[in-house]
Write an enzyme that holds these catalytic residues in place. Sequence first.
Site, PDB file in Angstrom:
ATOM      1  N   GLY A 218      20.362  63.229  91.235  1.00  0.00           N
ATOM      2  CA  GLY A 218      21.624  63.463  91.921  1.00  0.00           C
ATOM      3  C   GLY A 218      22.451  64.576  91.336  1.00  0.00           C
ATOM      4  O   GLY A 218      23.647  64.693  91.606  1.00  0.00           O
ATOM      5  N   GLU A 259      14.374  61.767  88.398  1.00  0.00           N
ATOM      6  CA  GLU A 259      13.735  62.051  89.685  1.00  0.00           C
ATOM      7  C   GLU A 259      14.435  63.216  90.381  1.00  0.00           C
ATOM      8  O   GLU A 259      15.016  63.053  91.459  1.00  0.00           O
ATOM      9  CB  GLU A 259      13.789  60.814  90.584  1.00  0.00           C
ATOM     10  N   PRO A 260      14.421  64.397  89.810  1.00  0.00           N
ATOM     11  CA  PRO A 260      15.104  65.520  90.455  1.00  0.00           C
ATOM     12  C   PRO A 260      14.355  66.029  91.679  1.00  0.00           C
ATOM     13  O   PRO A 260      13.134  66.170  91.662  1.00  0.00           O
ATOM     14  CB  PRO A 260      15.123  66.589  89.342  1.00  0.00           C
ATOM     15  N   GLY A 261      15.092  66.280  92.732  1.00  0.00           N
ATOM     16  CA  GLY A 261      14.526  66.921  93.913  1.00  0.00           C
ATOM     17  C   GLY A 261      15.295  68.196  94.167  1.00  0.00           C
ATOM     18  O   GLY A 261      14.812  69.299  93.929  1.00  0.00           O
ATOM     19  N   ARG A 298      21.302  70.461 107.723  1.00  0.00           N
ATOM     20  CA  ARG A 298      22.229  70.014 106.687  1.00  0.00           C
ATOM     21  C   ARG A 298      23.695  70.361 106.967  1.00  0.00           C
ATOM     22  O   ARG A 298      24.576  69.526 106.730  1.00  0.00           O
ATOM     23  CB  ARG A 298      21.818  70.561 105.315  1.00  0.00           C
ATOM     24  N   TYR A 302      25.420  66.867 107.009  1.00  0.00           N
ATOM     25  CA  TYR A 302      26.132  66.583 105.771  1.00  0.00           C
ATOM     26  C   TYR A 302      27.431  67.366 105.606  1.00  0.00           C
ATOM     27  O   TYR A 302      28.167  67.131 104.649  1.00  0.00           O
ATOM     28  CB  TYR A 302      25.253  66.936 104.556  1.00  0.00           C
ATOM     29  N   CYS A 328      20.548  73.533 122.446  1.00  0.00           N
ATOM     30  CA  CYS A 328      21.468  73.097 123.494  1.00  0.00           C
ATOM     31  C   CYS A 328      22.309  71.924 122.993  1.00  0.00           C
ATOM     32  O   CYS A 328      22.295  70.825 123.542  1.00  0.00           O
ATOM     33  CB  CYS A 328      20.694  72.707 124.745  1.00  0.00           C
ATOM     34  N   GLU A 329      22.990  72.150 121.901  1.00  0.00           N
ATOM     35  CA  GLU A 329      23.965  71.265 121.282  1.00  0.00           C
ATOM     36  C   GLU A 329      24.895  72.184 120.504  1.00  0.00           C
ATOM     37  O   GLU A 329      24.630  73.379 120.352  1.00  0.00           O
ATOM     38  CB  GLU A 329      23.309  70.284 120.290  1.00  0.00           C
ATOM     39  N   TYR A 356      15.772  69.542 101.346  1.00  0.00           N
ATOM     40  CA  TYR A 356      16.223  68.840 102.547  1.00  0.00           C
ATOM     41  C   TYR A 356      16.521  69.804 103.684  1.00  0.00           C
ATOM     42  O   TYR A 356      17.468  69.618 104.443  1.00  0.00           O
ATOM     43  CB  TYR A 356      17.443  67.961 102.225  1.00  0.00           C
TER      44      TYR A 356
END
Length: 406
Positions: A218, A259-261, A298, A302, A328-329, A356
Site C-alpha cells: 500500500g 506484497e508491493p504491486g 483509474r 478512483y 460513448c460515456e 492497475y
Amino acid sequence: MQAKDLLQLAEQFGNPLYVYDAEKIQSQYNRLTKAFSKVDKLRINYAMKALSNVAILQLIKEMGAGLDTVSIQEVLLGLHAGYAPDKIFYTPNGVSLEEIEEVNAMGVQINIDNLSILEQFGTKHPTVPVCIRINPHVMAGGNTNISVGHIDSKFGISIHQLPHLLRIVENTKMNIVGIHMHTGSDILDIEVFLYAAEILFDVAKKFKNLEFLDFGSGFKVPYKKDDIETDIEELGKKLSKRFNAFCTEYGKDLTLIFEPGKFLVSEAGFFLAKVNVVKQTTSTVFAGIDSGFNHLIRPMFYGSQHHIENISHPKGKERFYSVVGYICETDTFANNRRISEIKEGDILCFRNAGAYCFSMASNYNSRYKPAEVLWINGEGHLIRKQENFEDLLKNQIPLPIAAATV
C-alpha cells in the site's frame, strides 16, 4: 525513458500503447530490499493484480521476488511464468472452498480471510500450512475503493473475532504458519502503518508456530511533480527495528513479507495515445484521444491523477485542456489541465500507467485492447499484441440458423 524513445515506440507498434521500463521496476525493487536490509529474512511477493503480463512476471521473478495472487487464474499465470509453487501466495476474497482446495493441491501457500472457510478448510485439511488474513480496523488509503482494513471492509477476519478464530484453530488443530494484513493503498503516513503493525504483532503472539508475518503493502508513489510519497527508507528503519525486537520476544526469526504491486510497477508505466480531435466549445477546449476508460479507467473509477504530457510538442505554449476519450460515456481523463499546446495527431503520454491500468482494461464499445511493450536494455520488446476483430469473436457462438427465425 525519454520522449524520443516513446515516440519511436508509438511509431513502431502503433497506439494506444502501454510501455513499461524494466530499469525502473528493478530500481524500485532494489530500493525496497535495501530499506529492509537489516531484517535477516525478507521476502518480496509481487502483487500481480497490478500488472499481470507474463513477461513482467518473468522479469520480476529474475529479481528474486515471489508472487501475491488473488485468484486461481493468477496462480496458473504465475506457474506458467516459471514460479515454483512455494514462491506463490494465494490470498483470495469471497471464493469457494472448492477453489481454495484446487489451489492448495498445486502446492501454493493458502491465505484465508473468513471464519466460515477457515473452519471448513481446517476440518478437512488440518495438516496443511495456512496463513490467516486479519482485518486490523485501520482506515488507510487514498480512496474508499482501495481502503481495505477498516471496520466495514469485506477483507480479512476482524481482530474483534479473534476468540472465534482461536477456537476454530484449537478445534481443528490447524497448522497456522503466518498472519497477514493489508490496510489499503496509497498509504502516506508511516505511523499508520506502524500502528497497524503493532496490531499484527499482538495477534501473532497468540500462535506458537508461525513462520512469517505478511504486512501487505500500500505504499504511496508520486503521481505528479513534487508529489509526496511514502518514505520507504524511514519505514524500513523503524519497522525493521520493531520487527527484529518482536522476533526476539517471540523466540524465533520469522520472515518479513511485503506484497508491493503499485510500488514496483506504477512509475515504470507509460500510456501513449494519439489526439483524434481538438474541440473548442464555449468554455472548454477538449483534446479527444484514441482511447477511453476501456483502456485506462483509474481516473474515472478512483479519481486518480495521471500526469499528461504532449511528447510530440513538449516545449509548446501551455494551454488548458480537458482530455477525454472516444467511449460513448463521460470518460474524462483530466479537466482543465495545463498541457503544451495540442494539435490533432499529437501523441499524449500518461505517466504512472504501470499499475492497475492495462490489468483493468476491457472491450467496452467493442474496442480492442492495446499492445504492451517492455523497454529493456535500450530496446522495445512487444510483450502483448494489439487485439483485432478475431479476438472479439473468439469465444462468441453465433445463433443457429434454425433458432434465428421467431
